[in-house]
Design a protein around this motif. Structure first.
Motif, PDB file in Angstrom:
ATOM      1  N   PRO A 193       0.967  -1.001   0.118  1.00 24.54           N
ATOM      2  CA  PRO A 193       0.003   0.130  -0.144  1.00 24.54           C
ATOM      3  C   PRO A 193       0.698   1.137  -0.077  1.00 24.54           C
ATOM      4  O   PRO A 193       0.385   2.424  -0.500  1.00 24.54           O
ATOM      5  N   GLN A 194       2.075   1.248   0.713  1.00 26.13           N
ATOM      6  CA  GLN A 194       2.772   2.443   0.849  1.00 26.13           C
ATOM      7  C   GLN A 194       3.431   2.900  -0.816  1.00 26.13           C
ATOM      8  O   GLN A 194       3.395   4.037  -0.967  1.00 26.13           O
ATOM      9  N   ARG A 195       3.863   1.689  -1.623  1.00 26.25           N
ATOM     10  CA  ARG A 195       3.908   2.279  -2.940  1.00 26.25           C
ATOM     11  C   ARG A 195       2.821   2.366  -4.075  1.00 26.25           C
ATOM     12  O   ARG A 195       2.928   2.135  -5.080  1.00 26.25           O
ATOM     13  N   ASN A 196       1.553   2.165  -3.385  1.00 25.58           N
ATOM     14  CA  ASN A 196       0.353   2.061  -4.237  1.00 25.58           C
ATOM     15  C   ASN A 196       0.246   0.941  -4.961  1.00 25.58           C
ATOM     16  O   ASN A 196      -0.275   0.876  -6.252  1.00 25.58           O
ATOM     17  N   ILE A 197       0.707  -0.146  -4.640  1.00 26.41           N
ATOM     18  CA  ILE A 197       0.804  -1.456  -5.385  1.00 26.41           C
ATOM     19  C   ILE A 197      -0.015  -2.323  -4.888  1.00 26.41           C
ATOM     20  O   ILE A 197      -0.072  -2.896  -3.595  1.00 26.41           O
ATOM     21  N   PRO A 198      -1.287  -2.589  -5.645  1.00 28.81           N
ATOM     22  CA  PRO A 198      -2.271  -3.645  -5.112  1.00 28.81           C
ATOM     23  C   PRO A 198      -1.803  -5.071  -4.993  1.00 28.81           C
ATOM     24  O   PRO A 198      -0.809  -5.182  -5.685  1.00 28.81           O
ATOM     25  N   ALA A 199      -2.665  -5.976  -4.249  1.00 25.54           N
ATOM     26  CA  ALA A 199      -2.101  -7.270  -4.485  1.00 25.54           C
ATOM     27  C   ALA A 199      -2.466  -7.811  -5.782  1.00 25.54           C
ATOM     28  O   ALA A 199      -3.356  -7.501  -6.498  1.00 25.54           O
ATOM     29  N   CYS A 200      -1.602  -8.768  -6.268  1.00 20.95           N
ATOM     30  CA  CYS A 200      -1.521  -9.273  -7.833  1.00 20.95           C
ATOM     31  C   CYS A 200      -2.833  -9.780  -7.804  1.00 20.95           C
ATOM     32  O   CYS A 200      -3.642  -9.909  -8.830  1.00 20.95           O
ATOM     33  N   SER A 201      -3.292 -10.789  -6.527  1.00 17.18           N
ATOM     34  CA  SER A 201      -4.508 -11.615  -6.513  1.00 17.18           C
ATOM     35  C   SER A 201      -5.681 -10.785  -6.418  1.00 17.18           C
ATOM     36  O   SER A 201      -6.514 -11.430  -7.010  1.00 17.18           O
ATOM     37  N   ALA A 202      -5.561  -9.379  -6.217  1.00 16.19           N
ATOM     38  CA  ALA A 202      -6.967  -8.817  -6.152  1.00 16.19           C
ATOM     39  C   ALA A 202      -7.327  -8.494  -7.751  1.00 16.19           C
ATOM     40  O   ALA A 202      -8.663  -8.501  -7.936  1.00 16.19           O
ATOM     41  N   CYS A 203      -6.677  -8.237  -8.781  1.00 13.25           N
ATOM     42  CA  CYS A 203      -6.871  -8.325  -9.908  1.00 13.25           C
ATOM     43  C   CYS A 203      -6.778  -9.790 -10.726  1.00 13.25           C
ATOM     44  O   CYS A 203      -7.683  -9.925 -11.508  1.00 13.25           O
ATOM     45  N   HIS A 204      -5.882 -10.410 -10.680  1.00 14.67           N
ATOM     46  CA  HIS A 204      -5.421 -11.512 -11.336  1.00 14.67           C
ATOM     47  C   HIS A 204      -6.078 -12.939 -10.876  1.00 14.67           C
ATOM     48  O   HIS A 204      -5.993 -13.903 -11.101  1.00 14.67           O
ATOM     49  N   GLY A 205      -6.858 -12.651  -9.757  1.00 13.28           N
ATOM     50  CA  GLY A 205      -7.796 -13.722  -9.196  1.00 13.28           C
ATOM     51  C   GLY A 205      -6.980 -14.288  -7.968  1.00 13.28           C
ATOM     52  O   GLY A 205      -5.834 -14.371  -8.087  1.00 13.28           O
ATOM     53  N   ASP A 206      -7.659 -14.947  -7.051  1.00  9.93           N
ATOM     54  CA  ASP A 206      -6.988 -15.595  -5.970  1.00  9.93           C
ATOM     55  C   ASP A 206      -6.150 -16.676  -6.398  1.00  9.93           C
ATOM     56  O   ASP A 206      -5.121 -17.141  -6.072  1.00  9.93           O
ATOM     57  N   THR A 207      -6.602 -17.421  -7.602  1.00  9.33           N
ATOM     58  CA  THR A 207      -6.012 -18.454  -8.170  1.00  9.33           C
ATOM     59  C   THR A 207      -4.878 -18.320  -9.012  1.00  9.33           C
ATOM     60  O   THR A 207      -4.126 -18.917  -9.608  1.00  9.33           O
ATOM     61  N   LEU A 208      -4.851 -16.797  -9.368  1.00  7.37           N
ATOM     62  CA  LEU A 208      -3.917 -16.071 -10.370  1.00  7.37           C
ATOM     63  C   LEU A 208      -4.272 -16.670 -11.513  1.00  7.37           C
ATOM     64  O   LEU A 208      -3.198 -16.520 -12.532  1.00  7.37           O
ATOM     65  N   MET A 209      -5.249 -17.161 -11.863  1.00  3.36           N
ATOM     66  CA  MET A 209      -5.826 -17.547 -13.267  1.00  3.36           C
ATOM     67  C   MET A 209      -6.537 -16.884 -13.918  1.00  3.36           C
ATOM     68  O   MET A 209      -7.094 -17.010 -15.055  1.00  3.36           O
ATOM     69  N   GLY A 210      -6.513 -15.468 -13.679  1.00  2.00           N
ATOM     70  CA  GLY A 210      -7.286 -14.425 -14.561  1.00  2.00           C
ATOM     71  C   GLY A 210      -8.403 -14.162 -13.955  1.00  2.00           C
ATOM     72  O   GLY A 210      -8.967 -14.586 -12.843  1.00  2.00           O
ATOM     73  N   GLY A 259      -7.059 -24.356 -10.685  1.00  2.00           N
ATOM     74  CA  GLY A 259      -8.095 -23.554 -10.553  1.00  2.00           C
ATOM     75  C   GLY A 259      -8.469 -22.747 -11.806  1.00  2.00           C
ATOM     76  O   GLY A 259      -8.156 -22.958 -12.807  1.00  2.00           O
ATOM     77  N   GLU A 260      -9.371 -22.150 -11.551  1.00  2.00           N
ATOM     78  CA  GLU A 260     -10.304 -21.151 -12.716  1.00  2.00           C
ATOM     79  C   GLU A 260     -10.185 -19.637 -12.504  1.00  2.00           C
ATOM     80  O   GLU A 260      -9.702 -19.343 -11.509  1.00  2.00           O
ATOM     81  N   ALA A 261     -10.349 -19.047 -13.673  1.00  2.00           N
ATOM     82  CA  ALA A 261     -10.416 -17.597 -13.494  1.00  2.00           C
ATOM     83  C   ALA A 261     -11.516 -17.262 -12.847  1.00  2.00           C
ATOM     84  O   ALA A 261     -12.505 -17.586 -12.402  1.00  2.00           O
ATOM     85  N   GLN A 262     -11.365 -15.889 -12.005  1.00  2.00           N
ATOM     86  CA  GLN A 262     -12.296 -15.374 -11.124  1.00  2.00           C
ATOM     87  C   GLN A 262     -13.221 -14.438 -12.087  1.00  2.00           C
ATOM     88  O   GLN A 262     -12.801 -13.978 -12.952  1.00  2.00           O
ATOM     89  N   LYS A 263     -14.093 -14.007 -11.162  1.00  2.00           N
ATOM     90  CA  LYS A 263     -15.174 -13.186 -12.158  1.00  2.00           C
ATOM     91  C   LYS A 263     -15.395 -11.873 -11.279  1.00  2.00           C
ATOM     92  O   LYS A 263     -16.463 -11.260 -11.495  1.00  2.00           O
ATOM     93  N   VAL A 264     -14.897 -11.610 -10.357  1.00  2.00           N
ATOM     94  CA  VAL A 264     -15.045 -10.472  -9.353  1.00  2.00           C
ATOM     95  C   VAL A 264     -14.011  -9.744  -9.355  1.00  2.00           C
ATOM     96  O   VAL A 264     -12.816  -9.813  -9.433  1.00  2.00           O
ATOM     97  N   LEU A 265     -14.408  -8.344  -9.446  1.00  2.00           N
ATOM     98  CA  LEU A 265     -13.480  -7.194  -9.458  1.00  2.00           C
ATOM     99  C   LEU A 265     -13.848  -6.042  -8.499  1.00  2.00           C
ATOM    100  O   LEU A 265     -15.124  -5.914  -8.649  1.00  2.00           O
TER     101      LEU A 265
END
Lengths: 424, 238
Positions: free
Chosen positions: B133-150, B213-219
């Protein structure tokens, strides 16, 4: 559901697309007859002629807004930046009158009287009739205005000098509307008018001299200005003359991008996709009639090639091995190809052109024929620069140019390297 | 009359023979049409030499693939071989190609075996799951999914890709060369905050993960706002 959607799912894409085109033309004509208010037909005509002249081909940056300009045309004389021709008053041609537009198209002069560089093909557009130029102007003034400032041309001395341009025009620019040849049919004259004028075919299909002027008044062949491709001569049966072709085959190639004789590639594929696929059946036929009638000026009719030295035979044998491994699966054991899908290489003039550039580019970059109404999902060729070294590409290109009855000069590593440059 | 019917039948038969023979040579399928793609992105037939760089595209999200194809064609994402290959293709055909690859279900190659130091693993796992958060970097998993499958439809999965490819893409985002520096984009903002050491560590870590795992559908609404440009890309441009 549109009939087009059905085409994609039916598995008979090409035939079905033909049906769709017929359906579209019939319906399009009907709609025009019913709802033609004054001016509407003019606009439709203007839109059609703008397609025929492929104005957006140059006046659109890659991925940019159509007609807003900004495309870089790199030539031996500098880089030209195409202008915005949308009706924006500040950055486009919104202030222009029809007379201004006519002077640009017919005399090659800008609104302020400035002489235009012949990168804008007014040397051909001068042949277009006043009525057609007016229609194009009316259409261009009817599209959405886009505010887009494009960078200036980058033309170094001496090519930026006015007296030089003045002299060039005196020597090489012949102003005047196309004059019909009374000894020829109406259809032939229509074809000649389109090829020489709005279609500006010889902007590419011509050899140019040191100052960028056409060497012949005719449609010869030459290295293209601003693109690393060779535009073959329409006057030579060893290049791209269609004297021996049936009218149907010419029409098929120009409107769909593929035929049993040849597939279009490179800048010609772009021309088919952006312009020729939209030409009316009458106009494309007229063009075919005219192109077929062009005299055959083939030089070196029956060159007797000397017996090949052993070293050359070994070089070709290397190429043959590469051909068997990478090319044969699609292009066939004897270069026979599959008509309309994978072009034949045996007896293919595109691979035996005096300049091997187009063949080298095909091997380096691969490519697809254009997507068209008649061929919406073409088959393609992979880029082999990912797999083969330059010496291997030189060997396999040399083999293709000298196998199955083909005969042409060998290709060197230097040729391959020169084939790499250029985006087009 | 009989002769007439015979002639008709004869031509009909000819037609059938002609159709049959050409089809037996070249299948009228998307698989055949995309052979120009699969020579590098060989999906199914794994050639280790080439899969060290070229990304796997089988099973990637259709929306993501379609966007990338248009970017290459229109000069927004630069890779010359792709640009030349797609030069004269309609949006319709690109969509069909994207759909074809998105629907392929090919087993994934086994993960790369790269030794990572424990402090590298810690660093990467923190960035992946929590961001910075200090560098304004969100978690990769927040966008690319908890599975990181998109994240359907436009955000790509990060697993099953070569580390060399991942390093090149993240560095491209960082230096502004990936989308040729023309677009301010969520991903380039994020990559500019990363050091090259972090980029290499992330790429290596991702390449060593097993694909599950599968791609996520929530952002989250925040990220939708931040990454607006990626959603605008989904709108057909004509």
């Amino acid at each position: 559901m549109s009939p087009y959607y059905f085409c994609f799912t039916s598995g008979f894409a090409r035939k079905c697309a033909l049906g769709y085109l017929v359906f579209f033309v019939l319906f399009g004509v009907q709609i025009n007859l019913i709802s033609a208010a004054p001016g509407e037909q003019d606009l439709a005509r203007g839109e059609y002629l703008t397609r025929v002249g492929n104005c957006l081909g140059c006046h659109t940056a890659k991925g940019g807004v159509p007609f807003a300009g900004g495309r870089r045309l790199s030539t031996a004389f500098g880089t030209f930046m195409t202008p915005n021709i949308t009706p924006d008053k500040e950055t486009g041609i919104g202030h222009w009158t029809e007379e201004d537009f006519w002077l640009a198209m017919h005399e090659g002069k800008s609104r302020d009287g400035r002489m235009l560089y012949p990168a804008f093909p007014y040397t051909e557009f001068t042949k277009v009739s006043r009525a057609d130029v007016k229609s194009i102007f009316q259409y261009l003034q009817s599209i959405a205005a886009v505010s887009q400032v494009n960078p200036a041309h980058e033309i170094p001395f001496p090519y930026n000098s006015k007296p030089l341009l003045f002299g060039w025009r005196k020597l090489f620019f012949k102003q005047g509307i196309y004059e019909a040849d009374p000894t020829q049919s109406e259809e032939w004259n229509r074809g000649a008018y389109l090829v020489q004028g709005l279609g500006h075919c010889d902007a590419c299909h011509t050899a140019r001299n040191e100052v960028g002027a056409k060497k012949d008044a005719a449609v010869g062949g030459g290295q293209m200005m601003g693109a690393n491709w060779y535009a073959p001569s329409l006057y030579s049966r060893k290049e791209a003359s269609v004297t021996d072709w049936s009218l149907e085959a010419i029409i098929e190639l120009l409107s769909s991008g593929v035929s049993k004789h040849a597939n279009v590639s490179g800048p010609m594929a772009t021309v088919v996709q952006q312009s020729l696929q939209y030409w009316s059946p009458q106009d494309i036929r007229a063009m075919a009639v005219y192109l077929k009638s062009l005299p055959d000026k083939t030089t070196q009719e029956n060159v007797r090639y000397p017996e090949m030295p052993e070293s050359a035979k070994r070089y070709l044998a290397q190429g043959e091995k590469i051909y068997e491994k990478y090319c044969q699966d699609c292009h066939g054991e004897v270069g026979q190809g599959v008509p309309g899908i994978y072009p034949a290489l045996a007896n293919n003039r595109g691979v035996t052109l005096p300049v091997p550039l187009n063949l080298i580019r095909a091997v380096l970059n691969g490519g697809y024929p254009p997507t068209t109404h008649l061929n919406p999902q073409p088959y393609g060729m992979p880029p082999f620069q990912q797999l083969l070294r330059d010496d291997e590409i030189a060997q396999v290109s040399s083999y293709i140019r000298n196998a199955w009855g083909n005969r042409a000069g060998l290709v060197t590593i230097v040729d391959v390297d020169q084939g790499r440059g250029g985006n087009h | 009359m009989k002769l007439f019917i015979l002639i008709i039948l004869f031509f009909f038969a000819l037609n059938v023979i002609a159709e049959g023979s050409s089809r037996s040579i070249v299948p009228d399928t998307m698989t055949e049409r995309v052979r120009a793609c699969t020579i590098c992105h060989q999906d199914g037939d794994h050639d280790q030499a080439r899969s060290t760089y070229y990304p796997r595209i089988a099973g990637k999200l259709e929306g993501y693939l379609f966007n990338q194809l248009r970017h290459f064609r229109d000069g927004r994402r630069y890779h010359q071989p792709m640009a030349l290959l797609l030069e004269n293709m309609s949006d319709d055909y690109l969509q069909a190609i994207a759909r074809h690859f998105s629907q392929l279900n090919v087993p994934y190659p086994s993960p790369e075996s790269i030794d990572l130091k424990s402090n590298e693993i810690q660093l990467v796992e923190k960035l992946i799951r929590l961001g910075d958060p200090q560098r304004n970097i969100p978690a990769c998993s927040a966008c690319h999914g908890d599975t990181l499958m998109g994240n359907t439809p436009y955000i790509p999965g990060l697993l099953g890709l070569p580390s060399a490819y991942l390093t090149a893409q993240l560095s491209g985002w960082r230096s502004g060369s990936l989308i040729r520096g023309q677009v301010t984009n969520c991903m380039s903002e994020i990559a500019k905050q990363l050091s090259y050491d972090e980029i290499i560590a992330i790429s290596r870590w991702l390449a060593t993960q097993a694909v599950e795992g599968e791609a996520q559908k929530v952002l989250s609404p925040d990220l939708i706002k931040r990454c607006q440009s990626i959603f605008l890309e989904g709108v057909a441009q004509e």
